[in-house]
Design a protein around this motif. Structure first.
Motif, PDB file in Angstrom:
ATOM      1  N   GLY A  61       0.711  -1.124   0.080  1.00  0.00           N
ATOM      2  CA  GLY A  61      -0.073  -0.126  -0.238  1.00  0.00           C
ATOM      3  C   GLY A  61       0.719   1.291  -0.006  1.00  0.00           C
ATOM      4  N   ILE A  62       2.136   1.128   0.261  1.00  0.00           N
ATOM      5  CA  ILE A  62       2.702   2.416   0.565  1.00  0.00           C
ATOM      6  C   ILE A  62       3.329   2.962  -1.008  1.00  0.00           C
ATOM      7  CG2 ILE A  62       5.297   3.569   0.841  1.00  0.00           C
ATOM      8  CD1 ILE A  62       5.513   1.242   3.128  1.00  0.00           C
ATOM      9  N   PRO A  63       3.252   2.458  -2.139  1.00  0.00           N
ATOM     10  CA  PRO A  63       3.632   3.216  -3.266  1.00  0.00           C
ATOM     11  C   PRO A  63       2.039   3.816  -3.596  1.00  0.00           C
ATOM     12  CG  PRO A  63       4.644   0.658  -3.500  1.00  0.00           C
ATOM     13  CD  PRO A  63       4.009   0.867  -2.040  1.00  0.00           C
ATOM     14  N   TYR A  64       1.004   2.896  -3.387  1.00  0.00           N
ATOM     15  CA  TYR A  64      -0.349   3.421  -3.723  1.00  0.00           C
ATOM     16  C   TYR A  64      -0.601   4.744  -2.973  1.00  0.00           C
ATOM     17  CZ  TYR A  64      -5.190   3.114  -5.558  1.00  0.00           C
ATOM     18  OH  TYR A  64      -6.210   3.339  -6.093  1.00  0.00           O
ATOM     19  N   GLY A  65      -0.413   4.781  -1.707  1.00  0.00           N
ATOM     20  CA  GLY A  65      -0.444   5.882  -0.868  1.00  0.00           C
ATOM     21  C   GLY A  65       0.283   7.125  -1.392  1.00  0.00           C
ATOM     22  N   LEU A  66       1.605   6.818  -1.735  1.00  0.00           N
ATOM     23  CA  LEU A  66       2.480   7.590  -2.291  1.00  0.00           C
ATOM     24  C   LEU A  66       1.820   8.231  -3.573  1.00  0.00           C
ATOM     25  CD1 LEU A  66       5.053   9.401  -2.115  1.00  0.00           C
ATOM     26  CD2 LEU A  66       6.244   7.504  -3.047  1.00  0.00           C
ATOM     27  N   ALA A  67       1.449   7.399  -4.668  1.00  0.00           N
ATOM     28  CA  ALA A  67       0.755   7.884  -5.726  1.00  0.00           C
ATOM     29  C   ALA A  67      -0.505   8.809  -5.465  1.00  0.00           C
ATOM     30  CB  ALA A  67       0.299   6.588  -6.501  1.00  0.00           C
ATOM     31  N   SER A  68      -1.268   8.722  -4.523  1.00  0.00           N
ATOM     32  CA  SER A  68      -2.113   9.276  -4.069  1.00  0.00           C
ATOM     33  C   SER A  68      -1.816  10.999  -3.722  1.00  0.00           C
ATOM     34  CB  SER A  68      -3.132   8.654  -3.079  1.00  0.00           C
ATOM     35  OG  SER A  68      -3.621   7.339  -3.169  1.00  0.00           O
ATOM     36  N   PHE A  69      -0.702  10.668  -2.961  1.00  0.00           N
ATOM     37  CA  PHE A  69      -0.215  12.299  -2.671  1.00  0.00           C
ATOM     38  C   PHE A  69       0.302  12.923  -3.730  1.00  0.00           C
ATOM     39  CE2 PHE A  69      -1.100  10.735   1.744  1.00  0.00           C
ATOM     40  CZ  PHE A  69      -1.222  12.097   2.416  1.00  0.00           C
ATOM     41  N   LEU A  70       0.915  12.189  -4.608  1.00  0.00           N
ATOM     42  CA  LEU A  70       1.435  12.823  -5.678  1.00  0.00           C
ATOM     43  C   LEU A  70       0.543  13.369  -6.739  1.00  0.00           C
ATOM     44  CD1 LEU A  70       4.661  10.349  -6.633  1.00  0.00           C
ATOM     45  CD2 LEU A  70       4.521  12.735  -5.510  1.00  0.00           C
ATOM     46  N   VAL A  71      -0.503  12.504  -6.901  1.00  0.00           N
ATOM     47  CA  VAL A  71      -1.626  13.181  -7.870  1.00  0.00           C
ATOM     48  C   VAL A  71      -2.081  14.349  -7.289  1.00  0.00           C
ATOM     49  CG1 VAL A  71      -3.950  12.739  -8.532  1.00  0.00           C
ATOM     50  CG2 VAL A  71      -1.996  11.071  -8.803  1.00  0.00           C
ATOM     51  N   ALA A  72      -2.332  14.548  -5.920  1.00  0.00           N
ATOM     52  CA  ALA A  72      -2.946  15.734  -5.285  1.00  0.00           C
ATOM     53  C   ALA A  72      -1.955  17.017  -5.600  1.00  0.00           C
ATOM     54  CB  ALA A  72      -3.245  15.337  -4.043  1.00  0.00           C
ATOM     55  N   GLY A  73      -0.707  16.362  -5.479  1.00  0.00           N
ATOM     56  CA  GLY A  73       0.425  17.413  -5.684  1.00  0.00           C
ATOM     57  C   GLY A  73       0.524  17.900  -6.769  1.00  0.00           C
ATOM     58  N   TRP A  74       0.752  17.308  -8.043  1.00  0.00           N
ATOM     59  CA  TRP A  74       1.180  17.851  -9.190  1.00  0.00           C
ATOM     60  C   TRP A  74      -0.075  18.220  -9.883  1.00  0.00           C
ATOM     61  CZ3 TRP A  74      -0.755  15.565 -14.039  1.00  0.00           C
ATOM     62  CH2 TRP A  74      -1.202  14.314 -13.768  1.00  0.00           C
ATOM     63  N   LEU A  75      -1.306  17.783  -9.646  1.00  0.00           N
ATOM     64  CA  LEU A  75      -2.231  18.406 -10.218  1.00  0.00           C
ATOM     65  C   LEU A  75      -2.751  19.749 -10.143  1.00  0.00           C
ATOM     66  CD1 LEU A  75      -5.082  15.282 -10.128  1.00  0.00           C
ATOM     67  CD2 LEU A  75      -4.172  16.299 -12.052  1.00  0.00           C
ATOM     68  N   PHE A  76      -2.180  20.186  -8.902  1.00  0.00           N
ATOM     69  CA  PHE A  76      -2.533  21.529  -8.481  1.00  0.00           C
ATOM     70  C   PHE A  76      -1.129  22.283  -8.576  1.00  0.00           C
ATOM     71  CE2 PHE A  76      -5.822  19.277  -6.536  1.00  0.00           C
ATOM     72  CZ  PHE A  76      -6.906  19.969  -6.659  1.00  0.00           C
ATOM     73  N   TRP A  77      -0.145  21.658  -9.277  1.00  0.00           N
ATOM     74  CA  TRP A  77       1.185  22.338  -9.494  1.00  0.00           C
ATOM     75  C   TRP A  77       0.914  22.768 -10.879  1.00  0.00           C
ATOM     76  CZ3 TRP A  77       5.213  22.300  -5.709  1.00  0.00           C
ATOM     77  CH2 TRP A  77       6.353  22.973  -6.036  1.00  0.00           C
ATOM     78  N   PRO A  78       1.571  24.154 -11.150  1.00  0.00           N
ATOM     79  CA  PRO A  78       1.250  24.598 -12.560  1.00  0.00           C
ATOM     80  C   PRO A  78       2.704  24.022 -13.400  1.00  0.00           C
ATOM     81  CG  PRO A  78       2.338  26.138 -11.048  1.00  0.00           C
ATOM     82  CD  PRO A  78       1.861  25.377 -10.193  1.00  0.00           C
ATOM     83  N   VAL A  79       2.361  22.660 -13.875  1.00  0.00           N
ATOM     84  CA  VAL A  79       3.576  21.993 -14.840  1.00  0.00           C
ATOM     85  C   VAL A  79       2.937  22.187 -16.165  1.00  0.00           C
ATOM     86  CG1 VAL A  79       4.136  20.609 -12.721  1.00  0.00           C
ATOM     87  CG2 VAL A  79       2.289  19.933 -14.216  1.00  0.00           C
ATOM     88  N   GLY A  80       4.078  21.959 -17.000  1.00  0.00           N
ATOM     89  CA  GLY A  80       3.861  22.123 -18.454  1.00  0.00           C
ATOM     90  C   GLY A  80       3.254  20.672 -18.958  1.00  0.00           C
ATOM     91  N   PRO A  81       3.212  20.617 -20.261  1.00  0.00           N
ATOM     92  CA  PRO A  81       2.723  19.196 -20.675  1.00  0.00           C
ATOM     93  C   PRO A  81       3.930  17.890 -20.350  1.00  0.00           C
ATOM     94  CG  PRO A  81       2.368  21.068 -22.469  1.00  0.00           C
ATOM     95  CD  PRO A  81       3.257  21.507 -21.220  1.00  0.00           C
ATOM     96  N   ILE A  82       5.307  18.438 -20.617  1.00  0.00           N
ATOM     97  CA  ILE A  82       6.186  17.420 -20.496  1.00  0.00           C
ATOM     98  C   ILE A  82       6.116  16.996 -18.983  1.00  0.00           C
ATOM     99  CG2 ILE A  82       8.575  16.951 -20.493  1.00  0.00           C
ATOM    100  CD1 ILE A  82       8.860  19.031 -22.656  1.00  0.00           C
ATOM    101  N   GLY A  83       5.956  18.057 -17.987  1.00  0.00           N
ATOM    102  CA  GLY A  83       5.836  17.554 -16.656  1.00  0.00           C
ATOM    103  C   GLY A  83       4.771  16.898 -16.410  1.00  0.00           C
ATOM    104  N   ALA A  84       3.500  17.048 -16.677  1.00  0.00           N
ATOM    105  CA  ALA A  84       2.428  16.416 -16.816  1.00  0.00           C
ATOM    106  C   ALA A  84       2.745  14.833 -17.241  1.00  0.00           C
ATOM    107  CB  ALA A  84       1.264  16.918 -17.457  1.00  0.00           C
ATOM    108  N   VAL A  85       3.129  14.700 -18.425  1.00  0.00           N
ATOM    109  CA  VAL A  85       3.616  13.387 -18.727  1.00  0.00           C
ATOM    110  C   VAL A  85       4.607  12.521 -17.973  1.00  0.00           C
ATOM    111  CG1 VAL A  85       4.535  11.949 -20.716  1.00  0.00           C
ATOM    112  CG2 VAL A  85       3.242  13.867 -21.145  1.00  0.00           C
ATOM    113  N   VAL A  86       5.607  13.182 -17.468  1.00  0.00           N
ATOM    114  CA  VAL A  86       6.524  12.826 -16.573  1.00  0.00           C
ATOM    115  C   VAL A  86       5.758  12.299 -15.165  1.00  0.00           C
ATOM    116  CG1 VAL A  86       8.407  12.864 -15.098  1.00  0.00           C
ATOM    117  CG2 VAL A  86       8.442  13.712 -17.481  1.00  0.00           C
ATOM    118  N   TRP A  87       4.975  13.163 -14.717  1.00  0.00           N
ATOM    119  CA  TRP A  87       4.145  12.939 -13.273  1.00  0.00           C
ATOM    120  C   TRP A  87       3.327  11.615 -13.504  1.00  0.00           C
ATOM    121  CZ3 TRP A  87       6.408  13.370  -8.880  1.00  0.00           C
ATOM    122  CH2 TRP A  87       7.140  14.532  -8.734  1.00  0.00           C
TER     123      TRP A  87
END
Length: 262
Positions: free
Chosen positions: A190-216
């Motif tokens: 569950g640790i990778p899944y929990g980390l993925a949940s926090f990362l999604v909440a982080g980069w969705l609200f972070w002004p990233v470009g198209p390349i950054g969105a693909v990477v995340w």
């Protein structure tokens, strides 16, 4: 005067069935009324577990949805760079050490436990309509001290265990045990899944470009795939371990015996 022996109750009467042990009741055929009503009963149970399963699967989306609904202008970049550095670092450490493992385990375990019970319930709905299952009970209840549940003095009940075990019900029963029996392997998965949940909440609200969105997106997908692979490995380990130890029982009520033996 003639003597009379005490009248013995009809073994098929409701009173006699009520005094039997749980194992005896599970091995006796259902009555006509039970056969007539159980499709509706299993249908209601299946609907409840389907809703619960959908809710547990959607739980990881609660954080980004909550941030968006309460503050549409929220920016994770401003949250990280605009606050006190010490507080931000302490929060990130707390999130990585406490929130990520606990929430990740909750997301995975609840999804495994509820979705599997929904599938088993729908299986019993279908079986309750088939004449080949009319003369037997479809599910039983086991008891174990090693399952998640309310605090009790004795063992915790684990319901909807299949009476007739087939490859289909055996698979979903094992998935259910993965969710409702706490284990280190599921916690680690569950640790990778929990980390993925926090990362999604982080980069969705972070002004990233198209390349950054693909990477995340790739990073998030890789974490989810890692969780799936760890769950599959734990499933195979449990199944293979049961085969080697000879505890995999074929026939009637193996799942109930498995739960009671814990």
């Amino acid at each position: 005067m003639p003597s009379y022996s005490p009248m013995k109750p009809n073994p098929n009467s409701a009173a006699a069935r009520g005094t039997r042990s749980r194992s005896d009741r599970s091995s006796t055929p259902p009555s006509q009324a039970e056969r007539a009503l159980r499709p509706l009963g299993y249908l209601l149970v299946a609907l409840v577990w389907t809703v619960l399963g959908a809710v547990t699967v959607a739980l990881p989306a609660a954080l980004p949805f909550g941030l968006w609904s309460t503050n549409p202008d929220f920016s994770s970049r401003e949250f990280v760079t605009g606050g006190d550095t010490v507080i931000i670092v302490l929060f990130l450490v707390f999130a990585l050490v406490v929130l990520v493992p606990l929430l990740g385990y909750a997301f995975v375990a609840l999804a495994l436990g509820s979705v599997s019970l929904a599938v088993l319930s729908w299986t019993y709905v279908v079986r309750s309509l088939r004449p080949s299952y009319a003369g037997e009970r479809l599910s039983s209840t086991g008891w174990s001290r090693n399952v998640i549940g309310p605090v009790t003095v004795g063992k915790t009940a684990l319901s909807l265990l299949p009476v007739r075990m087939t490859p289909w019900t055996a698979f979903w029963t094992e998935i259910m045990f993965l969710g409702w029996r706490p284990g280190r392997a599921v916690l680690v998965a569950g640790i990778p899944y929990g980390l993925a949940s926090f990362l999604v909440a982080g980069w969705l609200f972070w002004p990233v470009g198209p390349i950054g969105a693909v990477v995340w997106t790739v990073v998030t997908a890789a974490l989810v795939v890692t969780t799936v692979m760890l769950i599959v490995r734990e499933y195979r380990r449990r199944v293979s371990g049961r085969k080697v130890s000879g505890r995999k029982v074929s026939g009637r009520r193996p799942a109930a015996r498995e739960a009671r033996g814990s």
